[in-house]
Design an enzyme around this catalytic site. Structure first.
Site, short mmCIF file in Angstrom:
data_model
loop_
_atom_site.label_atom_id
_atom_site.label_comp_id
_atom_site.label_asym_id
_atom_site.label_seq_id
_atom_site.Cartn_x
_atom_site.Cartn_y
_atom_site.Cartn_z
N VAL A 26 0.89 -1.31 0.16
CA VAL A 26 -0.13 0.03 0.06
C VAL A 26 0.87 1.21 -0.06
CG1 VAL A 26 -1.92 1.52 1.37
CG2 VAL A 26 -1.76 -1.08 1.18
N ASP A 135 -12.08 -11.74 6.30
CA ASP A 135 -10.85 -11.85 7.02
C ASP A 135 -11.02 -10.32 7.86
OD1 ASP A 135 -8.38 -12.30 7.67
OD2 ASP A 135 -7.40 -11.26 6.01
#
Length: 767
Positions: A26, A135
């Site tokens: 990211v 998740d």
């Protein structure tokens, strides 16, 4: 890894790295087109080269891009640039919940409840769009600087297959639900389980299960009870503990069925911590850092957990049959067929995310439905509507096969036990086998029972009322429940209709006699039958504040929110509602309230006005959708007169549209000017002439190239006309080399300057 300055898609400039994970990195980036900062998640090359993964990844990312909610990180775009696949997302300044817990330790009850409600609200919005996170864990939850919770990473776990996940695992093992650990499908309740584990960590500062391997931890989720939070920290609200224990039940049907139901209980506890809401069984275990597990681990988990379950079910069946002298160690289950089916399912596991999960439960569906009753089923509740979930919730083998294996094993064990018992009893002399004579004698003695005695026994037997064990019929149709009770011998069954928002009309909500209780056949049994949810009138909350609207809606319904900008509706007030006020709706239904975020705040970039003309500067601000403020001037030797010297907001600054920008315009170079100071006297020494005067007027000037500048004027009488004292100054002079001149006039206005002489001095100063 991308270097700072790299441009993606001719639009996004990479600034720096925010974080990295197993599948992606990211970055913080600048959107040059919209002039805003964004987060960009770029897939690592290992996954970018897998066409199957990329197609699923893009599909899932695009579906999550449709999620708009204050507690979900917004996805702006899904792009590809030169083989790089990336997602453009909202940039949230903050840290992950995992980091927050590591920094602050266990959270306070108020903070944990607040965070839990926000996370569940994000999940509720996702589930309404049929997006399952799969998740949920503190690492995928961001705590912003303002305290707002943002759930991120929607779609990536769902997009993964066993091919691409062989080393990274599906889901994080410390937070994974039992059905995911077995390799089965996951639905909304799987997210709720993971959130329950996350809530556990928030209030205790630790995860409930830890072990040496991923398989060990996953098996704990399937088999072990967790330690109730209050055993670790007694200051935890008992009501909050019950919510956590319910959310983390092993069987999905025993958890909260929806995020909305979880939010409702969390808000009730927040408003009243001492409230007694639900009852959930206790559970136990400890903590470990987050790990993930592989598909091979999942196969091991399926095998180990299914074998343990087979033995547990046989133990339960033996106990139910009353054969307490036999144990599970006496019976070796025939697991061959089970293993065969498990191996068969391995191929399905390879395509785990290609399986279509069952449709989520709709509001008003049956919370307990059984229409295939037999006596063995009475030992355990089944919480699923017909055809609603085709697979075993525990991810095991086909229930009919399990049942066949169990019955066969029990039968074989009983036969073997009977033979062994008979042989041992014969050897030990437990049984006496008499001669035919003895047998005949016994039969003769038995036959001598008098007619009177036999009659008395018959009468007692006929008057003695039958004792029957009560059946469990909750969740059945009324017709099925009545038939089962009639077949069992019960003769006094009554019904009562009640409203129920969770049970379909015509199904049993409650029975007056608890299951398996022994009662007389004629004892009264009252069955409460659902009439379905009661209809209520929806209140009109448009224009009301969100808190006031929620209170009105919550009286009979469940409010949920979406948010929009509005130029006409005040911030945090209701723009519209999904069901109009005055309409009738089933109690417990979800009503979506559209809440105003106020006027839309659009961004603008301040232009550089330096050295522009005043007119050009005003036009530039208008073009940028900014407002022109005050315009002032000042002397400046560097900027030409009429051009901008400086502005109140720096150039290239991002601000909201309509912001006022002031600027200063140059007045050019300031000219040097002087002040001329004159002092002295004007004198006439002709006494005879002075005697003829009544009065005189004297005026004194400084004469330079720009003209005459008066410095003194006075009218004096005869007595002072001889010597007239002069003192004065002239300002704003362009030169400093002028001379002093004067005029003197008598009372009649005649110029008599020639009669006088001057005795004056002049000095100059810079202004």
């Amino acid at each position: 890894m991308l270097k700072p300055g790299t441009i993606l898609d001719d639009r996004y400039e990479i600034i720096d790295v925010v974080g990295t994970g197993g599948m992606s990195t990211v970055y913080r980036a600048k959107d040059e087109r919209l002039k805003r900062f964004v987060a960009i998640k770029v897939l690592k090359s290992d996954y970018s080269s897998d066409a199957n993964f990329v197609s699923k990844f893009r599909a899932e990312a695009q579906s999550s891009a449709g999620l708009t909610h204050p507690n979900i990180v917004s996805v702006y775009d899904v792009c590809e640039d030169d083989g790089r696949y990336f997602i453009v997302m909202e940039l949230v300044e903050g840290i992950t919940l995992k980091e927050y817990i590591n920094l602050n330790g266990r959270l306070s009850m108020d903070q944990a409840l607040n965070f839990s409600i926000q996370i569940a609200s994000g999940l509720e919005a996702a589930h309404e769009h049929h997006v399952i996170h799969r998740d949920i864990k503190p690492q995928n939850i961001i705590v912003s600087k303002s305290g707002t919770i943002k759930v991120t990473d929607f779609g990536i776990a769902k997009a993964a297959t066993s091919t691409t996940m062989s080393t990274t695992g599906i889901g994080s093992v410390h937070y994974i639900s039992p059905e995911q650990a077995r390799g089965g499908y996951s639905d909304e309740r799987s997210d709720i389980y993971s959130l329950g584990i996350t809530m556990y960590e928030m209030v205790t500062g630790r995860v409930p299960f830890e072990g040496d391997t991923n398989v060990a931890i996953a098996l704990m989720h399937i088999q072990n009870d967790l330690i109730p939070p209050r055993e670790l920290y007694p200051d935890i609200y008992q009501s909050f503990e019950k919510i956590i224990l319910k959310a983390t039940q092993k069987k999905p049907e025993r958890r909260y069925l929806t995020a909305a139901a979880l939010i409702a209980d969390l808000k009730r506890v927040k408003d009243n911590p001492s409230i007694d809401i639900i009852v959930a069984p206790a559970q136990s275990v400890s903590n470990a850092p987050t790990q993930q597990f592989s598909t091979e681990d999942m196969r091991k988990i399926k095998n180990e957990s299914s074998q343990k379950r087979d033995v547990d079910e046989l133990d339960a069946a033996i106990a139910a049959a009353g054969r307490s002298q036999m144990t599970s160690s006496d019976i070796v289950p025939d697991t061959g067929r089970i293993e065969e089916l498990l191996n068969q399912n391995d191929d399905e596991l390879e395509e785990i995310y290609e399986e279509e999960a069952p449709a989520p439960r709709k509001k008003g569906s049956v919370k307990k439905y059984r229409d295939d009753f037999d006596e063995e089923d009475d030992e355990e509740d089944v919480y699923a509507a017909p055809s609603e979930y085709d697979d075993d919730p525990d991810g095991g083998v086909d229930p009919k096969l399990e049942k066949a294996v169990m019955i066969g094993g029990i039968a074989a064990a009983v036969i073997i036990a009977a033979i062994i018992f008979a042989l041992v009893g014969s050897v030990m002399g437990w049984f006496k086998f008499g001669s035919k004579k003895d047998k005949d004698t016994t039969e003769t003695e038995t036959s001598t029972v008098t007619t009177e005695t036999a009659t008395e026994d018959t009468t007692e037997a006929s008057t003695e009322e039958e004792i029957i064990k009560m059946l469990d019929v909750e969740g059945y149709t009324l017709e099925k429940a009545l038939k089962n009770l009639e077949d069992a011998g019960f003769t006094n069954v009554k019904t009562e209709e009640v409203f129920d928002a969770e049970v379909i009309e015509g199904y049993i909500v409650e029975q007056s006699v608890e299951a398996r209780k022994e009662i007389h056949a004629s004892d009264e049994i009252i069955l409460k039958v659902s009439k379905g949810p009661e209809d209520f009138e929806v209140p009109d909350v448009v224009g009301k504040s969100v808190s006031e609207a929620d209170e009105l809606i919550k009286e009979h319904f469940n409010p949920t929110h979406s948010y929009e900008n509005s130029d006409t509706v005040e911030k945090d007030h209701i723009i519209s509602q999904s069901v109009n006020g005055g309409e009738k709706l089933a109690g417990g239904s979800v009503i979506t309230l559209v809440v105003s975020n106020g006027k839309e705040i659009k961004q603008a970039v301040v232009p550089n006005l330096y050295n522009m003309s005043e007119a050009s500067a005003k036009q530039a601000l208008t073009d940028a959708k900014l407002s022109v403020g005050s315009v002032t001037t000042e002397f400046n030797s560097e900027v030409a007169a009429g051009n901008v010297i400086r502005q109140s907001i720096a150039a290239n600054t991002e601000t909201t549209e309509g912001t006022v920008v002031d600027f200063v315009v140059s007045a050019g170079v300031k000219a040097v000017t002087y002040t001329g100071n004159v002092s002295g006297s004007i004198i006439c020494d002709d006494e005879g002439f002075l005697e003829s005067l009544d009065s005189v007027t004297v005026t004194v000037y400084i004469q330079d190239a720009s003209g005459s500048h008066e410095v003194f004027s006075s009218n004096v009488g005869k007595d002072l006309a001889g010597t007239i004292n002069v003192s004065g100054k002239a300002t704003g002079l362009s030169y400093n080399d002028g001379s002093v001149t004067y005029t003197v006039k008598d009372g009649a206005g005649n110029d008599i300057s020639g009669r006088y002489t001057k005795n004056v001095t002049v000095t100059y100063n810079n202004e």
